[in-house]
Design a protein around this motif. Structure first.
Motif, PDB file in Angstrom:
ATOM      1  N   ILE A 115      -9.058   3.914  -0.430  1.00 40.56           N
ATOM      2  CA  ILE A 115      -8.539   2.195  -0.675  1.00 40.56           C
ATOM      3  C   ILE A 115      -7.509   2.738  -1.478  1.00 40.56           C
ATOM      4  CG2 ILE A 115     -10.455   0.531  -2.090  1.00 40.56           C
ATOM      5  CD1 ILE A 115     -12.635   2.494  -1.394  1.00 40.56           C
ATOM      6  N   ALA A 116      -6.912   3.411  -1.840  1.00 41.40           N
ATOM      7  CA  ALA A 116      -6.056   3.681  -3.021  1.00 41.40           C
ATOM      8  C   ALA A 116      -5.165   3.037  -2.423  1.00 41.40           C
ATOM      9  CB  ALA A 116      -5.802   4.348  -3.943  1.00 41.40           C
ATOM     10  N   PHE A 117      -4.988   3.872  -1.444  1.00 42.33           N
ATOM     11  CA  PHE A 117      -3.862   3.844  -0.376  1.00 42.33           C
ATOM     12  C   PHE A 117      -3.668   2.449   0.787  1.00 42.33           C
ATOM     13  CE2 PHE A 117      -3.796   8.669  -0.233  1.00 42.33           C
ATOM     14  CZ  PHE A 117      -1.759   8.752   0.184  1.00 42.33           C
ATOM     15  N   GLN A 140     -12.645   4.264  -9.556  1.00 45.89           N
ATOM     16  CA  GLN A 140     -11.905   3.648  -7.810  1.00 45.89           C
ATOM     17  C   GLN A 140     -10.621   3.726  -8.297  1.00 45.89           C
ATOM     18  OE1 GLN A 140     -12.181   3.920  -4.426  1.00 45.89           O
ATOM     19  NE2 GLN A 140      -9.734   3.170  -5.169  1.00 45.89           N
ATOM     20  N   LEU A 141     -10.379   2.929  -9.208  1.00 48.25           N
ATOM     21  CA  LEU A 141      -9.043   1.952 -10.156  1.00 48.25           C
ATOM     22  C   LEU A 141      -8.173   2.978 -11.027  1.00 48.25           C
ATOM     23  CD1 LEU A 141     -10.939  -0.648 -10.914  1.00 48.25           C
ATOM     24  CD2 LEU A 141      -9.177  -1.039  -9.237  1.00 48.25           C
ATOM     25  N   MET A 142      -9.153   4.435 -11.720  1.00 47.06           N
ATOM     26  CA  MET A 142      -8.019   5.481 -12.626  1.00 47.06           C
ATOM     27  C   MET A 142      -7.691   5.876 -11.178  1.00 47.06           C
ATOM     28  SD  MET A 142     -10.163   6.773 -15.088  1.00 47.06           S
ATOM     29  CE  MET A 142     -10.708   5.490 -16.826  1.00 47.06           C
ATOM     30  N   VAL A 143      -8.046   6.060 -10.117  1.00 45.83           N
ATOM     31  CA  VAL A 143      -7.619   7.048  -8.768  1.00 45.83           C
ATOM     32  C   VAL A 143      -6.378   6.117  -8.387  1.00 45.83           C
ATOM     33  CG1 VAL A 143      -8.186   7.517  -5.902  1.00 45.83           C
ATOM     34  CG2 VAL A 143      -9.555   8.128  -7.697  1.00 45.83           C
ATOM     35  N   GLU A 144      -6.369   4.833  -8.112  1.00 49.01           N
ATOM     36  CA  GLU A 144      -4.888   4.042  -7.745  1.00 49.01           C
ATOM     37  C   GLU A 144      -4.269   4.382  -9.220  1.00 49.01           C
ATOM     38  OE1 GLU A 144      -6.128   0.010  -6.892  1.00 49.01           O
ATOM     39  OE2 GLU A 144      -7.393   0.758  -5.941  1.00 49.01           O
ATOM     40  N   SER A 145      -4.273   4.288  -9.910  1.00 52.60           N
ATOM     41  CA  SER A 145      -3.524   4.642 -11.105  1.00 52.60           C
ATOM     42  C   SER A 145      -2.331   6.265 -11.091  1.00 52.60           C
ATOM     43  CB  SER A 145      -3.620   4.709 -12.571  1.00 52.60           C
ATOM     44  OG  SER A 145      -4.293   2.848 -12.824  1.00 52.60           O
ATOM     45  N   VAL A 146      -4.130   6.844 -10.671  1.00 52.17           N
ATOM     46  CA  VAL A 146      -3.048   8.133 -10.744  1.00 52.17           C
ATOM     47  C   VAL A 146      -2.098   8.207  -9.247  1.00 52.17           C
ATOM     48  CG1 VAL A 146      -4.007  10.954  -9.926  1.00 52.17           C
ATOM     49  CG2 VAL A 146      -4.974  10.115 -11.732  1.00 52.17           C
ATOM     50  N   LEU A 147      -2.718   7.965  -8.823  1.00 51.38           N
ATOM     51  CA  LEU A 147      -1.746   7.773  -7.143  1.00 51.38           C
ATOM     52  C   LEU A 147      -0.792   7.299  -7.456  1.00 51.38           C
ATOM     53  CD1 LEU A 147      -2.046   8.849  -4.220  1.00 51.38           C
ATOM     54  CD2 LEU A 147      -2.917   6.443  -3.727  1.00 51.38           C
TER      55      LEU A 147
END
Length: 786
Positions: free
Chosen positions: A8-10, A335-342
């Motif tokens: 989802i992040a990608f 989920q949103l933290m993974v997006e930030s990390v990415l």
């Protein structure tokens, strides 16, 4: 689950290309610059920490006088080391370092001039400071004879073409001494106080020391302050008491208190960032640049938070639906933290590429010459640390804020933007305030450096070059006076832009017997004063007669130090030589303007003068240099002709300030660029949110100018508030920075006005670009967009 998070992040990164590029690009730039700054700070704080027992090592410093007459410096007599080892319990070992002034060496048929520092050291110096890497030689027998020398690897290669130069010989041209390489060590790293390229044994200094100091034994002499002395103490030993005991031993040995010297110990770990008198200007610069690194990182993180929270409304329905079907806030936040990390990981990759590009520039402006490897442990820790810090500043809050949306309100179409608009405004104000502070600081630093360059030092140094004429100063002077390209030729014992020699053995009527002020002491010839256009306030110049040898000239600071009224005609004694004061000259700068003007005594003993000072006009400088070179090669062919213009020598004293100016120019530019990137993103988003409104206004007849004003005015208000906040903060910090100078520029309000206008104009250009673009959209397309 984790796989789904990344999927989802990608997808979100690809769907929001423009905002993803702004976030990744902006964070990548600030990460690159911040990491380079953190590297610099780490390097400055780690000086000489590769030696063992560094916390037990101290340097012995000397203090004369008190209050306004206080003089503190790192040099001591040779006897300090001997006395400390012999008579003070708790002193485990001690070593000395003394400058080796030779500069000209001959290797085979090649004559080489060394610009770097060279030194005499005690035999166990490399055992005392054990962090240096021995490449060739016996560590237990480094100096086999008084003519042995230790070279660094680069110097050995320069002289002999190989690092393994053990047993090879070279010659000191100045005293005809043949030296033999006894050991070769690795090059010193950037973060060390010892920059020497060559070490000679202290034994080699014994004879010349005895000749220069009336037969004194180097190890027992308390007179000549020629040595830096380092002691290693037991952990239980109090360094303050050791300093007091050294002072007491000196008084007993001298059987009188004729020099009133006090000795105290300074921790070796503080030598780089703290002056002998305790001033912390070096540490202040480290703190300042560390703070700037954090502020730049903060500006980048503010952009990320602003854009993420501003775009939160686009994810309202997604978050609401996921909560309705059972997703917990923790899962959404994850989920949103993974997006930030990415996003931050991509930013870090971009930052690493930028670092490789910026490394030459970084080394140029910081003066660091060592290679930086991104793969060593320290570098990896800085990279990971910067990423974690950025995540803590920028990643957590937006994730928690978005995950905390009320699903019922969201699904009813009620936006949460009102809750975050205040935060975004505050963050915009913060980042533009920081950018304005950096711009203002840059302007003030530049103003001070212009003041340094343009300030009248009290003498005319224009178009003057100088060189060490050895013992040929007088014949060269006479020959050069006949050259039409030369206006005047004078001689002195020291350079007038940076007088190094001083004396404390000065006597005059009414002197406090417990005081020992230090006077700069220079020998000049009669041509010196008129050549440099130094103003004589009272009395006369030297006239070239034999009586000049018992005459002195004082500057105003020396008269004030001695508290003399009508000094001309009074008698003083300098280093045992008694004479009459024949004049008082106006104060002129004989050192950096960081210092107040020092008391100065001028004598006239032309036979000891070795510095030749040649004044030309700008047009005839090349011809004057050619004439000087020709005479040099005639009289002293074995030495290379090495000259310097006084203007260049003067500017060398302010390398640190010039470096600071360049750093601030760079950082201010980065800060304003990053702030404008964030502003561009926010204006783009605002225009996108108000697309339908813009279309309606255009249909109703609104002009491009009115729509641009509508979209711009709120942001410009925030920028103006930022400037109002930044001005007093910048003034406070710059006033403290200017306090490091004895002579400084007054902070001009016009600099604040200019920095404010520059910030506003940059912001206007950024806002207008996107606002005009939105205002020019076809209203038909705008109304169809929703």
């Amino acid at each position: 689950m984790i796989r789904n998070y990344f999927k989802i992040a990608f997808r979100n990164l690809i769907n929001e290309k423009w905002y993803s590029l702004l976030n990744i690009g902006g964070m990548g730039i600030v990460l690159a610059v911040s990491i380079l700054l953190f590297w610099w700070v780490r390097d400055e704080l780690s000086y000489d920490n590769f030696h063992s027992d560094i916390e037990q090592i101290y340097r012995v410093n000397t203090r004369f006088g008190a209050e306004t007459a206080e003089n503190t410096f790192p040099d001591t007599p040779g006897a300090v080391s001997t006395a400390a080892l012999k008579s003070i319990p708790g002193v485990r070992s001690a070593v000395r370092l003394s400058p080796y002034w030779a500069r000209i060496f001959r290797v085979g048929n090649n004559t080489i001039t060394e610009k770097g520092d060279l030194a005499y050291v005690d035999g166990d110096f490399l055992n005392f400071f054990d962090g240096f890497t021995l490449l060739h030689g016996d560590k237990n027998n480094l100096f086999r004879t008084p003519a042995s020398a230790i070279l660094t690897r680069d110097l050995a290669i320069k002289y002999f073409g190989t690092a393994n130069a053990i047993g090879k010989i070279f010659k000191n041209v100045e005293n005809n001494q043949i030296l033999t390489v006894g050991a070769v060590i690795e090059e010193s790293p950037d973060n060390t106080n010892f920059k020497q390229k060559m070490f000679l044994p202290m034994q080699a200094k014994v004879l010349p020391f005895r000749e220069e100091n009336n037969g004194d034994n180097l190890d027992e002499s308390w007179i000549a302050y020629d040595f830096e002395t380092f002691v290693k103490l037991d952990k239980s030993t109090n360094p303050e008491i050791v300093g007091q005991k050294i002072t007491s031993i000196k008084k007993t040995a001298r059987n009188k208190d004729d020099d009133a010297a006090l000795y105290f110990l300074q921790p070796f770990s503080k030598l780089h960032l703290y002056a002998p008198d305790g001033k912390s200007s070096g540490m202040q610069q480290v703190n300042l640049l560390g703070l700037i690194a954090f502020l730049l990182l903060s500006i980048g993180c503010i952009n990320y938070v602003n854009l993420t929270t501003a775009r939160a409304s686009r994810r309202n329905r997604e978050v609401g639906i996921r909560k309705v079907v059972g997703a917990r806030s923790g899962q959404l936040a994850g989920q949103l933290m993974v997006e930030s990390v990415l996003t931050l990981s991509f930013s870090l990759i971009f930052a690493v590429l930028l670092i490789e590009i910026l490394l030459p520039f970084y080394q140029e402006i910081t003066g660091k010459t060592g290679q930086i490897s991104l793969l060593d442990l320290d570098s990896m820790l800085i990279l990971v640390g910067a990423l974690v810090l950025a995540f803590l500043l920028a990643g957590i809050y937006p994730a928690l804020m978005i995950a905390g949306f009320n699903p019922i309100q969201v699904l009813r179409g009620r936006s949460s933007q009102r809750n975050t608009s205040g935060l975004r405004k505050g963050l915009v104000v913060t980042q533009f305030a920081l950018a304005t502070i950096l711009i203002t600081s840059t302007l003030i630093i530049g103003s001070q450096l212009r003041f340094i360059r343009e300030r009248n030092p009290g003498f005319n140094r224009e178009h003057v070059f100088s060189f060490d004429a050895k013992k040929f100063a007088l014949p060269l002077q006479q020959a050069l006076l006949n050259e039409p390209s030369i206006k005047s030729v004078s001689t002195s014992s020291d350079s007038p832009v940076n007088v190094l020699r001083g004396t404390g053995t000065v006597e005059w009527e009414g002197k406090d017997p417990n005081a020992m002020p230090i006077f700069a002491y220079v020998s000049i010839d009669p041509a010196f004063i008129p050549s440099f256009e130094i103003k004589i306030l009272d009395g006369r110049n030297f006239d070239g007669s034999p009586s000049d040898s018992v005459h002195f000239m004082l500057n105003e600071a020396a008269v004030k130090q001695m508290e003399l009224k009508n000094p001309v005609g009074k008698r003083i004694k300098v280093e045992g030589r008694e004479g009459e004061i024949i004049s008082v000259v106006k104060d002129f700068n004989i050192a950096s303007i960081h210092e107040t003007i020092r008391p100065l005594i001028l004598s006239s003993r032309p036979k000891i003068n070795n510095i030749l000072l040649i004044k030309t006009s700008g047009e005839s400088a090349a011809a004057a240099l050619a004439a000087a070179r020709k005479l040099w090669e005639k009289h002293i062919p074995e030495y290379p002709f090495d000259y310097k213009f006084l203007d260049a020598q003067y500017n060398e004293q302010y390398k640190s300030e010039q470096q600071t100016e360049r750093l601030f120019n760079f950082f201010a530019g980065i800060a304003i660029v990053i702030s404008c990137l964030g502003l561009l993103g926010l204006v783009s988003f605002t225009a996108e949110q108000r697309t339908k409104e813009i279309g309606v206004r255009k249909v109703l007849g609104a002009s491009v100018a009115s729509i641009t004003t509508l979209l711009s005015k709120d942001f410009l208000k925030l920028v103006c508030i930022a400037i109002i906040i930044a001005v007093p903060v910048a003034w406070y910090f710059m006033e403290n920075w200017l306090d490091n100078f004895a002579f400084k520029v007054e902070i001009d309000w016009k600099l604040f006005l200019f920095s404010g206008l520059l910030t506003v104009l940059t912001a206007v250009a950024t806002i207008s670009f996107q606002s005009i673009k939105a205002a020019l959209m076809n209203p038909v397309k705008s109304l169809k967009s929703e």
